[in-house]
Design a protein around this motif. Sequence first.
Motif, PDB file in Angstrom:
ATOM      1  N   PHE A 306      33.512  39.383  33.787  1.00  0.00           N
ATOM      2  CA  PHE A 306      32.751  38.309  33.136  1.00  0.00           C
ATOM      3  C   PHE A 306      32.468  37.155  34.105  1.00  0.00           C
ATOM      4  N   PHE A 307      33.480  36.779  34.889  1.00  0.00           N
ATOM      5  CA  PHE A 307      33.335  35.649  35.811  1.00  0.00           C
ATOM      6  C   PHE A 307      32.592  36.015  37.103  1.00  0.00           C
ATOM      7  N   ALA A 308      32.431  37.293  37.382  1.00  0.00           N
ATOM      8  CA  ALA A 308      32.022  37.771  38.703  1.00  0.00           C
ATOM      9  C   ALA A 308      30.830  37.046  39.325  1.00  0.00           C
ATOM     10  N   PRO A 309      29.725  36.789  38.606  1.00  0.00           N
ATOM     11  CA  PRO A 309      28.596  36.130  39.260  1.00  0.00           C
ATOM     12  C   PRO A 309      28.923  34.737  39.821  1.00  0.00           C
ATOM     13  N   ALA A 310      29.990  34.111  39.285  1.00  0.00           N
ATOM     14  CA  ALA A 310      30.343  32.747  39.719  1.00  0.00           C
ATOM     15  C   ALA A 310      31.481  32.721  40.726  1.00  0.00           C
ATOM     16  N   VAL A 311      32.110  33.879  41.015  1.00  0.00           N
ATOM     17  CA  VAL A 311      33.324  33.867  41.845  1.00  0.00           C
ATOM     18  C   VAL A 311      33.274  34.913  42.964  1.00  0.00           C
ATOM     19  N   GLU A 312      32.131  35.061  43.595  1.00  0.00           N
ATOM     20  CA  GLU A 312      31.992  36.098  44.611  1.00  0.00           C
ATOM     21  C   GLU A 312      32.938  35.881  45.792  1.00  0.00           C
ATOM     22  N   GLY A 313      33.132  34.633  46.223  1.00  0.00           N
ATOM     23  CA  GLY A 313      34.046  34.353  47.334  1.00  0.00           C
ATOM     24  C   GLY A 313      35.472  34.780  47.022  1.00  0.00           C
ATOM     25  N   PRO A 314      36.042  34.319  45.902  1.00  0.00           N
ATOM     26  CA  PRO A 314      37.377  34.792  45.524  1.00  0.00           C
ATOM     27  C   PRO A 314      37.471  36.305  45.382  1.00  0.00           C
ATOM     28  N   LEU A 315      36.427  36.929  44.857  1.00  0.00           N
ATOM     29  CA  LEU A 315      36.485  38.377  44.652  1.00  0.00           C
ATOM     30  C   LEU A 315      36.529  39.129  45.983  1.00  0.00           C
ATOM     31  N   GLN A 316      35.863  38.620  47.003  1.00  0.00           N
ATOM     32  CA  GLN A 316      35.936  39.257  48.321  1.00  0.00           C
ATOM     33  C   GLN A 316      37.358  39.161  48.882  1.00  0.00           C
ATOM     34  N   ILE A 317      38.011  38.012  48.676  1.00  0.00           N
ATOM     35  CA  ILE A 317      39.394  37.830  49.146  1.00  0.00           C
ATOM     36  C   ILE A 317      40.340  38.777  48.404  1.00  0.00           C
ATOM     37  N   ILE A 318      40.256  38.763  47.077  1.00  0.00           N
ATOM     38  CA  ILE A 318      41.142  39.612  46.270  1.00  0.00           C
ATOM     39  C   ILE A 318      40.853  41.082  46.537  1.00  0.00           C
ATOM     40  N   VAL A 344      36.308  45.194  41.918  1.00  0.00           N
ATOM     41  CA  VAL A 344      37.625  44.556  42.006  1.00  0.00           C
ATOM     42  C   VAL A 344      38.444  44.870  40.752  1.00  0.00           C
ATOM     43  N   ALA A 345      37.798  44.864  39.607  1.00  0.00           N
ATOM     44  CA  ALA A 345      38.503  45.207  38.361  1.00  0.00           C
ATOM     45  C   ALA A 345      39.060  46.624  38.434  1.00  0.00           C
ATOM     46  N   GLN A 346      38.292  47.549  38.997  1.00  0.00           N
ATOM     47  CA  GLN A 346      38.778  48.917  39.134  1.00  0.00           C
ATOM     48  C   GLN A 346      39.981  48.975  40.075  1.00  0.00           C
ATOM     49  N   GLY A 347      39.993  48.137  41.113  1.00  0.00           N
ATOM     50  CA  GLY A 347      41.158  48.052  41.988  1.00  0.00           C
ATOM     51  C   GLY A 347      42.376  47.528  41.254  1.00  0.00           C
ATOM     52  N   ALA A 411      38.284  45.256  26.439  1.00  0.00           N
ATOM     53  CA  ALA A 411      39.702  45.467  26.758  1.00  0.00           C
ATOM     54  C   ALA A 411      40.359  46.464  25.802  1.00  0.00           C
ATOM     55  N   LYS A 412      39.786  46.651  24.625  1.00  0.00           N
ATOM     56  CA  LYS A 412      40.337  47.644  23.698  1.00  0.00           C
ATOM     57  C   LYS A 412      40.287  49.044  24.304  1.00  0.00           C
ATOM     58  N   THR A 413      39.164  49.392  24.899  1.00  0.00           N
ATOM     59  CA  THR A 413      38.940  50.769  25.331  1.00  0.00           C
ATOM     60  C   THR A 413      38.783  50.953  26.823  1.00  0.00           C
ATOM     61  N   GLY A 414      38.588  49.823  27.552  1.00  0.00           N
ATOM     62  CA  GLY A 414      38.357  49.931  28.993  1.00  0.00           C
ATOM     63  C   GLY A 414      36.890  50.059  29.360  1.00  0.00           C
ATOM     64  N   ASP A 415      35.997  49.903  28.403  1.00  0.00           N
ATOM     65  CA  ASP A 415      34.569  50.048  28.660  1.00  0.00           C
ATOM     66  C   ASP A 415      33.990  48.720  29.170  1.00  0.00           C
ATOM     67  N   LEU A 416      33.884  48.602  30.485  1.00  0.00           N
ATOM     68  CA  LEU A 416      33.404  47.354  31.098  1.00  0.00           C
ATOM     69  C   LEU A 416      31.955  47.058  30.764  1.00  0.00           C
ATOM     70  N   ARG A 417      31.206  48.073  30.323  1.00  0.00           N
ATOM     71  CA  ARG A 417      29.794  47.865  30.007  1.00  0.00           C
ATOM     72  C   ARG A 417      29.608  46.919  28.822  1.00  0.00           C
ATOM     73  N   LEU A 418      30.637  46.778  27.998  1.00  0.00           N
ATOM     74  CA  LEU A 418      30.532  45.908  26.817  1.00  0.00           C
ATOM     75  C   LEU A 418      30.508  44.429  27.174  1.00  0.00           C
ATOM     76  N   ILE A 419      31.005  44.089  28.356  1.00  0.00           N
ATOM     77  CA  ILE A 419      31.127  42.673  28.740  1.00  0.00           C
ATOM     78  C   ILE A 419      29.751  42.096  28.994  1.00  0.00           C
ATOM     79  N   LYS A 420      29.489  40.959  28.404  1.00  0.00           N
ATOM     80  CA  LYS A 420      28.184  40.303  28.477  1.00  0.00           C
ATOM     81  C   LYS A 420      28.298  39.082  29.393  1.00  0.00           C
ATOM     82  N   ASN A 421      27.564  39.077  30.485  1.00  0.00           N
ATOM     83  CA  ASN A 421      27.584  37.932  31.400  1.00  0.00           C
ATOM     84  C   ASN A 421      26.671  36.828  30.899  1.00  0.00           C
ATOM     85  N   VAL A 422      27.069  35.587  31.153  1.00  0.00           N
ATOM     86  CA  VAL A 422      26.245  34.438  30.770  1.00  0.00           C
ATOM     87  C   VAL A 422      25.006  34.425  31.648  1.00  0.00           C
TER      88      VAL A 422
END
Length: 422
Positions: A306-318, A344-347, A411-422
Amino acid sequence: MNTFEHARALLQEFKGDSYVYGNGVLNEVGKIAASSGTKVVLIYGQFPGVEAYVKTIQDSVAQAGVQLVAVIEGAQPNAPREDVARITAELTQANPDVLISFGGGSTIDATKAAEVLRTLGGGIEDYFGVGLVTKKLADSGKTLTPHIAIQTAASSGAHLTKYSNITDIHTGQKKLVVDEAVVPTRPMFDYTITHTAPPALTADGALDGIAHIVEVLYGAIGKPYYNKMEEIAKAGIALVVKYLPKIKDNPQDAEAREALCLATDLGGYAIMIGGTNGGHLTSFSLVDILSHGRACALMNPYYTVFFAPAVEGPLQIIGQIFQEAGYISQDLSGLKGRELGVAVAQGMFAFAQAIDFPTTLNAVKGFTQAHIDRALTAAKNPQLKMKLENMPIPLTAEMIDEYMGPILEAAKTGDLRLIKNV
């Protein structure tokens, strides 16, 4: 400077000489207590072998010439309100001028809250939120009793921080006192106490430490402390990802135990710089089915997408940390936005599976749709709005159902496609 040395340097920067930590430091507590007062109360949590450590504390206090006026049983997991009330009453009767709490986060948090109620009165509900203890102290002219907080688990960082997490066990909802006034005056952590911690507790605590660092890092974008959070993240997350699996194979690995203690202490540093957000907020509504660290670990991959578009720098580090540890195989350098978040979520999922953690709510015994409803309702409570404000993509109460709802459904099923980005 290796990762261990870097972590110790960061802790020195954080707490200076006020923090006593390392292997075999428990017998120093009497000397520390004597520098703060003459009448001590010990509040201690229950765990296998605790009696021997309690005797060490009692002997150290006696040798320092300090009077131990009461010994009080600590709190149950998640610091129920009933335990806070009981500890408050016993503290009031004992009337100490120094507190020693000895336990995990629940006992330390309950001691913080009990001392607030003993000194300022009222109910705990009066202090949920940010800065309300400090305001009441200023209005009343009172001060809190010096508190020596001795941590026994590599987990919450409660001995280092301004948070007191208290739970209403009847509703299954946790709330927070967030106030600089409740930071223990003298934190301690004898790392050898963690050497016999069971695997589940060890993993729960370590993932709580990661959650502290990850969530604060996400929320640090554009803040003055972002570079410091990058530094903390590179050390703290790497220590957990590298060494937690080693403890699974060898629980007595002293180097790995120290790594987790340092990493979770860095998590404490992180939450004193900034605040946690999505994973912690949702975890407060899952207390009846999951430990805190396990709940945060389960939820953070979904908030990461969900946060990914706003946190690319942290995601590269993690992502690089998980990649170097073998949990991510694809090249992250060309990924951006949601695509990077999914990788990153898959990791994170791969790491969770390696340490036998659940990755979906449906895999958790006792989970029902009511937990999602509870989490969505809690997110709209003004007493928890600091978690919404700490998000790298801040949400208002009016946005909860539209955006947080799909995160929890994913989070119920693990289906990341359900997450809606702002």
